[in-house]
Design a protein around this motif. Structure first.
Motif, PDB file in Angstrom:
ATOM      1  N   ALA A  39       0.833  -1.206   0.000  1.00  0.00           N
ATOM      2  CA  ALA A  39       0.000   0.000   0.000  1.00  0.00           C
ATOM      3  C   ALA A  39       0.869   1.257   0.000  1.00  0.00           C
ATOM      4  O   ALA A  39       0.556   2.243  -0.677  1.00  0.00           O
ATOM      5  N   SER A  40       1.964   1.229   0.733  1.00  0.00           N
ATOM      6  CA  SER A  40       2.856   2.381   0.799  1.00  0.00           C
ATOM      7  C   SER A  40       3.482   2.672  -0.556  1.00  0.00           C
ATOM      8  O   SER A  40       3.525   3.823  -1.011  1.00  0.00           O
ATOM      9  N   ASN A  41       3.969   1.645  -1.229  1.00  0.00           N
ATOM     10  CA  ASN A  41       4.594   1.829  -2.540  1.00  0.00           C
ATOM     11  C   ASN A  41       3.583   2.348  -3.566  1.00  0.00           C
ATOM     12  O   ASN A  41       3.911   3.194  -4.405  1.00  0.00           O
ATOM     13  N   ALA A  69      -0.616   3.717   4.971  1.00  0.00           N
ATOM     14  CA  ALA A  69      -1.227   3.980   3.665  1.00  0.00           C
ATOM     15  C   ALA A  69      -2.510   3.189   3.464  1.00  0.00           C
ATOM     16  O   ALA A  69      -3.390   3.604   2.702  1.00  0.00           O
ATOM     17  N   GLN A  70      -2.653   2.058   4.138  1.00  0.00           N
ATOM     18  CA  GLN A  70      -3.851   1.237   3.970  1.00  0.00           C
ATOM     19  C   GLN A  70      -5.118   1.982   4.386  1.00  0.00           C
ATOM     20  O   GLN A  70      -6.212   1.651   3.922  1.00  0.00           O
ATOM     21  N   ASP A  71      -4.977   2.998   5.233  1.00  0.00           N
ATOM     22  CA  ASP A  71      -6.143   3.763   5.661  1.00  0.00           C
ATOM     23  C   ASP A  71      -6.784   4.526   4.498  1.00  0.00           C
ATOM     24  O   ASP A  71      -7.946   4.912   4.577  1.00  0.00           O
ATOM     25  N   LEU A  72      -6.029   4.741   3.425  1.00  0.00           N
ATOM     26  CA  LEU A  72      -6.530   5.503   2.284  1.00  0.00           C
ATOM     27  C   LEU A  72      -6.976   4.615   1.129  1.00  0.00           C
ATOM     28  O   LEU A  72      -7.465   5.107   0.116  1.00  0.00           O
ATOM     29  N   VAL A  73      -6.792   3.301   1.278  1.00  0.00           N
ATOM     30  CA  VAL A  73      -7.115   2.366   0.195  1.00  0.00           C
ATOM     31  C   VAL A  73      -8.618   2.096   0.144  1.00  0.00           C
ATOM     32  O   VAL A  73      -9.232   1.745   1.151  1.00  0.00           O
ATOM     33  N   LEU A  74      -9.206   2.267  -1.035  1.00  0.00           N
ATOM     34  CA  LEU A  74     -10.614   1.916  -1.235  1.00  0.00           C
ATOM     35  C   LEU A  74     -10.773   0.458  -1.657  1.00  0.00           C
ATOM     36  O   LEU A  74     -11.708  -0.219  -1.236  1.00  0.00           O
ATOM     37  N   SER A  75      -9.859  -0.005  -2.504  1.00  0.00           N
ATOM     38  CA  SER A  75      -9.906  -1.394  -2.963  1.00  0.00           C
ATOM     39  C   SER A  75      -8.519  -1.795  -3.456  1.00  0.00           C
ATOM     40  O   SER A  75      -7.703  -0.933  -3.818  1.00  0.00           O
ATOM     41  N   PHE A  76      -8.264  -3.103  -3.461  1.00  0.00           N
ATOM     42  CA  PHE A  76      -6.982  -3.585  -3.979  1.00  0.00           C
ATOM     43  C   PHE A  76      -7.172  -4.993  -4.543  1.00  0.00           C
ATOM     44  O   PHE A  76      -8.161  -5.679  -4.254  1.00  0.00           O
ATOM     45  N   ALA A  89      -3.897  -0.950  -6.327  1.00  0.00           N
ATOM     46  CA  ALA A  89      -4.748  -0.341  -5.305  1.00  0.00           C
ATOM     47  C   ALA A  89      -5.407   0.913  -5.855  1.00  0.00           C
ATOM     48  O   ALA A  89      -4.842   1.635  -6.682  1.00  0.00           O
ATOM     49  N   ARG A  90      -6.619   1.150  -5.376  1.00  0.00           N
ATOM     50  CA  ARG A  90      -7.354   2.383  -5.682  1.00  0.00           C
ATOM     51  C   ARG A  90      -7.508   3.143  -4.373  1.00  0.00           C
ATOM     52  O   ARG A  90      -7.970   2.587  -3.366  1.00  0.00           O
TER      53      ARG A  90
END
Length: 364
Positions: A39-41, A69-76, A89-90
């Motif tokens: 997620a960070s990358n 960064a995972q807190d900002l992920v909507l989907s992956f 990731a989106r």
């Protein structure tokens, strides 16, 4: 000043035809065993695309957010490409924009100039060729891969019989502007980049061929086996020659594409860090707004521009609508945003030149 020059070049040269770059808030990276690192990358790539500034990764606030960064992920999702496991990731648009704003960096809107690249390359054998969309050269895939990572709207010539008849490799190599502009018309680009890659002859004592790119009063030495020089014919500094060197041709093309992105971001990005008290309020007039449907569409169009915080109607006189815009950026930013769309054309005076005021004509 560079922004204003770019805007007026676009206005005087005809209405721009830029498109909206998709997937700015999505990224694909090689998958690792750690979901946090994945997620960070991916977020790093998105932050660079949306801000247009690699330095954003060094910001303390950004570095802290990258750890979560995972807190900002909507989907992956995980995919595979040629036996390479990938992570896609989106991210949440609003959260990413807020993060960039809080870190003090500008936003580079999704509507970006369509850039046509005429690139003449010297091969290892010493021959010259123009890179095209259809020849399958590694340099072409390298440019497109990096362009996707940076959110650039880039294309190369097709290389068909029409291109071959209109332009030779010697025209591109020598940066002959007239035939290059003529050959570019069919692609309707906003920006035309003419470039060449050559072997660097810094240590070669043999006579060098005339350098059509060189400034006669300037002598510079660039370290690296390969050299790329380019010019943006209709950019804010059309006479500026840019140069990069590298021992590896692939790395050189990557650096070239990154520099194109950096130059465009500096011109077209918008400062959204202003407080409500600092925001400008400007007047803008749209002519030839015929009917209630066009009226509503014009209002909605202005409200969705990244440089605009809000738009209200101050008066209507015939088919001319007077708007009051609360800005997130500057007047230059609003001009810039409008020239990269296709709904508003500048109002022109009796001599065919755009009027200096913010007055436009609505185009359905």
């Amino acid at each position: 000043m560079r922004k204003l020059l770019a805007i007026w070049i676009c206005l005087f040269g005809g209405f721009c035809s830029a498109g909206e770059v998709r997937d700015l808030y999505s990224a694909t990276v090689e998958a690792e065993n750690s979901q946090t690192r994945n997620a960070s990358n991916a977020l790093k790539q998105v932050l660079i695309k949306v801000s247009g500034d690699r330095d954003i990764l060094d910001n303390p606030l950004i570095r802290t957010q990258l750890r979560s960064a995972q807190d900002l992920v909507l989907s992956f999702a995980f995919t595979t490409d040629q036996q390479t496991r990938l992570y896609r990731a989106r991210f949440d648009d609003a959260k990413v924009q807020s993060l960039i704003k809080n870190a003090g960096f500008p936003l580079w809107p999704a509507v970006r100039p369509h850039t046509l690249i005429w690139l003449a390359e010297q091969t290892d054998a010493g021959d010259r060729q123009i890179l095209t969309e259809t020849d399958g050269q590694p340099g072409v895939s390298g440019i497109h891969k990096q362009a996707r990572n940076l959110g650039l709207d880039i294309s190369l010539p097709i290389g068909d019989i029409t291109d071959l008849q209109a332009l030779s490799v010697f025209d591109v190599w020598g940066r002959f502007e007239y035939p290059i502009r003529q050959a570019s018309e069919r692609y309707k680009p906003d920006l035309i980049v003419v470039a060449r890659i050559t072997q660097n002859q810094v240590d070669d004592n043999s006579p060098a061929e005339p350098d059509y790119f060189a400034e006669p009063t300037e002598l510079q030495v660039f370290e690296g086996d390969w050299l790329i020089q380019w010019q943006v014919l209709n950019g804010p500094s059309p006479n500026q020659i840019y140069t990069l060197a590298n021992d590896d041709k692939t790395a050189l093309i990557t650096a070239f594409t990154e520099e194109l992105a950096s130059q465009q971001a500096k011109t077209f990005s918008i400062d959204t860090t202003q407080s409500p008290e600092q925001r400008q309020s400007i007047a803008l007039i749209v002519h030839q707004v015929n009917g209630i449907v066009a009226y509503q569409r014009a209002l909605e169009y202005l409200e969705q521009l990244t440089a605009v915080n809000s738009a209200t109607v101050s008066s209507v006189k015939g088919n001319s609508v007077h708007f009051r815009l609360s800005m997130l950026g500057t007047e230059e930013d609003i001009r810039n945003a409008i020239t990269l769309g296709n709904q508003l054309q500048p109002l022109r005076d009796q001599f065919g030149f755009p009027v200096p005021q913010l007055e436009f004509v609505w185009v359905e």
